[in-house]
Design an enzyme around this catalytic site. Structure first.
Site, mmCIF file in Angstrom:
data_model
loop_
_atom_site.group_PDB
_atom_site.id
_atom_site.type_symbol
_atom_site.label_atom_id
_atom_site.label_comp_id
_atom_site.label_asym_id
_atom_site.label_seq_id
_atom_site.Cartn_x
_atom_site.Cartn_y
_atom_site.Cartn_z
ATOM 1 N N ASP A 39 -7.672 0.227 3.328
ATOM 2 C CA ASP A 39 -8.239 -1.021 3.859
ATOM 3 C C ASP A 39 -9.553 -0.696 4.568
ATOM 4 O O ASP A 39 -9.823 0.467 4.899
ATOM 5 C CB ASP A 39 -7.247 -1.662 4.852
ATOM 6 C CG ASP A 39 -7.377 -3.187 4.933
ATOM 7 O OD1 ASP A 39 -6.418 -3.882 4.569
ATOM 8 O OD2 ASP A 39 -8.451 -3.678 5.355
ATOM 9 N N ASP A 65 -13.092 0.704 0.946
ATOM 10 C CA ASP A 65 -13.784 -0.558 0.697
ATOM 11 C C ASP A 65 -13.728 -0.769 -0.816
ATOM 12 O O ASP A 65 -14.397 -0.053 -1.579
ATOM 13 C CB ASP A 65 -15.234 -0.488 1.182
ATOM 14 C CG ASP A 65 -15.992 -1.777 0.877
ATOM 15 O OD1 ASP A 65 -15.467 -2.637 0.142
ATOM 16 O OD2 ASP A 65 -17.125 -1.912 1.364
ATOM 17 N N VAL A 66 -12.955 -1.754 -1.248
ATOM 18 C CA VAL A 66 -12.693 -1.893 -2.687
ATOM 19 C C VAL A 66 -13.937 -2.272 -3.490
ATOM 20 O O VAL A 66 -13.943 -2.151 -4.717
ATOM 21 C CB VAL A 66 -11.561 -2.920 -2.982
ATOM 22 C CG1 VAL A 66 -10.236 -2.457 -2.413
ATOM 23 C CG2 VAL A 66 -11.924 -4.324 -2.503
ATOM 24 N N ASN A 92 -4.405 -5.473 -4.035
ATOM 25 C CA ASN A 92 -4.082 -6.681 -3.255
ATOM 26 C C ASN A 92 -5.249 -7.190 -2.424
ATOM 27 O O ASN A 92 -5.295 -8.387 -2.116
ATOM 28 C CB ASN A 92 -2.881 -6.348 -2.348
ATOM 29 C CG ASN A 92 -2.731 -7.333 -1.214
ATOM 30 O OD1 ASN A 92 -2.229 -8.445 -1.408
ATOM 31 N ND2 ASN A 92 -3.196 -6.961 -0.022
ATOM 32 N N TYR A 161 -12.925 -19.223 -5.408
ATOM 33 C CA TYR A 161 -11.749 -18.359 -5.233
ATOM 34 C C TYR A 161 -10.857 -18.429 -6.475
ATOM 35 O O TYR A 161 -10.418 -17.398 -7.003
ATOM 36 C CB TYR A 161 -10.989 -18.806 -3.982
ATOM 37 C CG TYR A 161 -9.695 -18.081 -3.753
ATOM 38 C CD1 TYR A 161 -9.681 -16.778 -3.260
ATOM 39 C CD2 TYR A 161 -8.461 -18.688 -4.029
ATOM 40 C CE1 TYR A 161 -8.482 -16.102 -3.058
ATOM 41 C CE2 TYR A 161 -7.258 -18.031 -3.828
ATOM 42 C CZ TYR A 161 -7.275 -16.737 -3.335
ATOM 43 O OH TYR A 161 -6.092 -16.069 -3.126
ATOM 44 N N VAL A 196 1.143 -18.684 1.130
ATOM 45 C CA VAL A 196 1.944 -17.978 2.138
ATOM 46 C C VAL A 196 1.160 -18.054 3.452
ATOM 47 O O VAL A 196 -0.049 -17.787 3.465
ATOM 48 C CB VAL A 196 2.136 -16.488 1.761
ATOM 49 C CG1 VAL A 196 3.026 -15.788 2.784
ATOM 50 C CG2 VAL A 196 2.721 -16.346 0.363
ATOM 51 N N THR A 198 -0.033 -16.416 5.779
ATOM 52 C CA THR A 198 -0.691 -15.258 6.388
ATOM 53 C C THR A 198 -1.958 -15.773 7.064
ATOM 54 O O THR A 198 -2.230 -16.979 7.067
ATOM 55 C CB THR A 198 -1.101 -14.256 5.298
ATOM 56 O OG1 THR A 198 -1.975 -14.953 4.392
ATOM 57 C CG2 THR A 198 0.104 -13.722 4.525
HETATM 58 N N1 LIG Z 1 -1.838 -15.917 1.562
HETATM 59 C C1 LIG Z 1 -1.794 -16.662 0.481
HETATM 60 O O1 LIG Z 1 -1.438 -17.850 0.526
HETATM 61 C C2 LIG Z 1 -2.160 -16.093 -0.865
HETATM 62 C C3 LIG Z 1 -1.841 -16.828 -1.997
HETATM 63 C C4 LIG Z 1 -2.184 -16.327 -3.259
HETATM 64 C C5 LIG Z 1 -2.818 -15.109 -3.358
HETATM 65 N N2 LIG Z 1 -3.132 -14.409 -2.224
HETATM 66 C C6 LIG Z 1 -3.824 -13.128 -2.402
HETATM 67 O O2 LIG Z 1 -3.032 -12.109 -1.802
HETATM 68 C C7 LIG Z 1 -3.878 -11.062 -1.322
HETATM 69 C C8 LIG Z 1 -3.571 -10.796 0.144
HETATM 70 O O3 LIG Z 1 -3.790 -12.001 0.874
HETATM 71 P P1 LIG Z 1 -3.368 -12.169 2.412
HETATM 72 O O4 LIG Z 1 -2.900 -13.559 2.561
HETATM 73 O O5 LIG Z 1 -2.523 -11.046 2.840
HETATM 74 O O6 LIG Z 1 -4.826 -12.064 3.085
HETATM 75 P P2 LIG Z 1 -5.278 -11.442 4.492
HETATM 76 O O7 LIG Z 1 -6.640 -12.008 4.739
HETATM 77 O O8 LIG Z 1 -4.222 -11.631 5.513
HETATM 78 O O9 LIG Z 1 -5.393 -9.871 4.174
HETATM 79 C C9 LIG Z 1 -6.355 -9.388 3.274
HETATM 80 C C10 LIG Z 1 -6.516 -7.904 3.498
HETATM 81 O O10 LIG Z 1 -7.530 -7.443 2.580
HETATM 82 C C11 LIG Z 1 -8.396 -6.570 3.294
HETATM 83 N N3 LIG Z 1 -9.724 -6.507 2.672
HETATM 84 C C12 LIG Z 1 -10.661 -7.490 2.583
HETATM 85 N N4 LIG Z 1 -11.779 -7.017 2.017
HETATM 86 C C13 LIG Z 1 -11.551 -5.707 1.719
HETATM 87 C C14 LIG Z 1 -12.317 -4.678 1.112
HETATM 88 N N5 LIG Z 1 -13.589 -4.899 0.733
HETATM 89 N N6 LIG Z 1 -11.765 -3.462 0.950
HETATM 90 C C15 LIG Z 1 -10.480 -3.224 1.365
HETATM 91 N N7 LIG Z 1 -9.716 -4.154 1.949
HETATM 92 C C16 LIG Z 1 -10.233 -5.382 2.131
HETATM 93 C C17 LIG Z 1 -8.456 -7.162 4.697
HETATM 94 O O11 LIG Z 1 -8.950 -6.225 5.637
HETATM 95 C C18 LIG Z 1 -7.000 -7.561 4.910
HETATM 96 O O12 LIG Z 1 -6.252 -6.476 5.434
HETATM 97 C C19 LIG Z 1 -5.315 -11.518 -1.588
HETATM 98 O O13 LIG Z 1 -5.781 -10.978 -2.803
HETATM 99 C C20 LIG Z 1 -5.157 -13.035 -1.718
HETATM 100 O O14 LIG Z 1 -6.198 -13.596 -2.474
HETATM 101 C C21 LIG Z 1 -2.820 -14.870 -0.990
#
Ligand SMILES: NC(=O)c1ccc[n+]([C@@H]2O[C@H](COP(=O)([O-])OP(=O)(O)OC[C@H]3O[C@@H](n4cnc5c(N)ncnc54)[C@H](O)[C@@H]3O)[C@@H](O)[C@H]2O)c1
Length: 267
Positions: A39, A65-66, A92, A161, A196, A198
């Site tokens: 992360d 950093d992805v 993720n 998105y 979700v 989060t």
């Molecule tokens: N929460 C939802 O409702 C939901 C629904 C569908 C899909 N998703 C997907 O699930 C995944 C996780 O979502 P979440 O809700 O946990 O989000 P979140 O914002 O809580 O966590 C995202 C994480 O990604 C990390 N991140 C961001 N940019 C980065 C980079 N350049 N390099 C490395 N790490 C990086 C952040 O630091 C964070 O720890 C995402 O891909 C999101 O699009 C989430």
């Protein structure tokens, strides 16, 4: 031993410092895998890995950093060094910035394309290189990409998105095709999580109210639940358990697939 058991497997989870990624790292560890969290948030990422260690799991943190090819090169080598190999990669990490199309900011659009599309593509690149025969791990494995229900339905204010998550779906299918045809021994699949609560999910609901599309965040969430046959929001464990399944031998003949984990919302 159960086909869902991951004892002896070695996993890297991107964006694992919080939210869904942290839950996926925990579920993979509970299934027996040793886990590395990658992360950009170093303090949170280290804390998440420490918490897993305290629960008895084998867990480490690497800065990743992805969006950065060199960062991937370094993080995969570091992770494989800690773990003694690499069998599972969960792509993720993601970002969501809500906006109506008429107000689209090119900078915000580029950020989502960079993290969600390029970040996942680079993850697939480095995951396949490491796991294919002759790679630094070299024993095959599984890649699980995180798409979204947003790739399967139309929802207002998340057009860019949604486009990035549709791209994750396509990346998954082509990666599975290349990996299969070229004999890499790596399955590549994705999941489409529903909403979700989060940090990202809660912010999205708040944005719907801020943009005037629903009277409140609660009303937006209520309508999402109304569109969901199983009648509730998803939780972190719902998504994490699906990732464990796709990473496990229980999914040994599944590749190039997208698994909805959305309570039926996208069907
Ligand atoms: N929460 C939802 O409702 C939901 C629904 C569908 C899909 N998703 C997907 O699930 C995944 C996780 O979502 P979440 O809700 O946990 O989000 P979140 O914002 O809580 O966590 C995202 C994480 O990604 C990390 N991140 C961001 N940019 C980065 C980079 N350049 N390099 C490395 N790490 C990086 C952040 O630091 C964070 O720890 C995402 O891909 C999101 O699009 C989430």
């Amino acid at each position: 031993m159960s086909v869902y058991d991951l004892t002896g497997r070695k996993a890297l989870v991107t964006g694992g410092a919080q939210g869904l990624g942290a839950g996926m790292a925990e579920a993979l560890a509970r299934a027996g895998a040793a886990v590395v969290i990658g992360d950009i948030q170093e303090d949170l990422g280290k804390a998440a890995a420490d918490a897993l260690q305290r629960s008895g799991a084998s867990a480490e943190f690497v800065r990743l950093d992805v969006t950065d090819d060199a960062s991937w090169e370094q993080a995969v080598a570091q992770a494989a060094g800690y773990l003694g190999g690499l069998d599972i990669l969960v792509n993720n990490a993601g970002v969501e910035i809500s906006s109506l199309l008429v107000d689209l900011s090119p900078d915000d659009a580029r950020r989502m394309l960079d993290v969600n599309v390029l970040g996942t593509a680079l993850g697939i690149k480095h995951g396949l290189r490491a796991m294919r025969p002759g790679g630094l791990a070299g024993a095959g494995g599984a890649i699980v990409n995180i798409s979204s229900v947003a790739a399967t339905i139309a929802f207002p204010a998340i057009a860019l998105y949604s486009a990035t998550k549709s791209a994750v779906d396509r990346l998954t299918r082509v990666a599975a095709m290349e990996s299969g045809k070229l004999g890499y021994g790596v399955r590549v699949n994705c999941v489409y999580p529903g909403l979700v609560p989060t940090e990202m999910g809660a912010q999205l609901a708040q944005d719907m109210a801020t943009l005037g599309l629903w009277p409140s965040a609660e009303a937006a969430v209520g309508d999402v639940i109304g569109l969901t046959p199983l009648g509730r929001l998803g939780d972190v464990a719902d998504m994490a358990d699906a990732v464990v399944f796709l990473a496990s031998d229980g999914a040994r003949f599944i590749t190039g697939a997208g698994l909805p984990v959305d309570g039926g919302m996208g069907s």
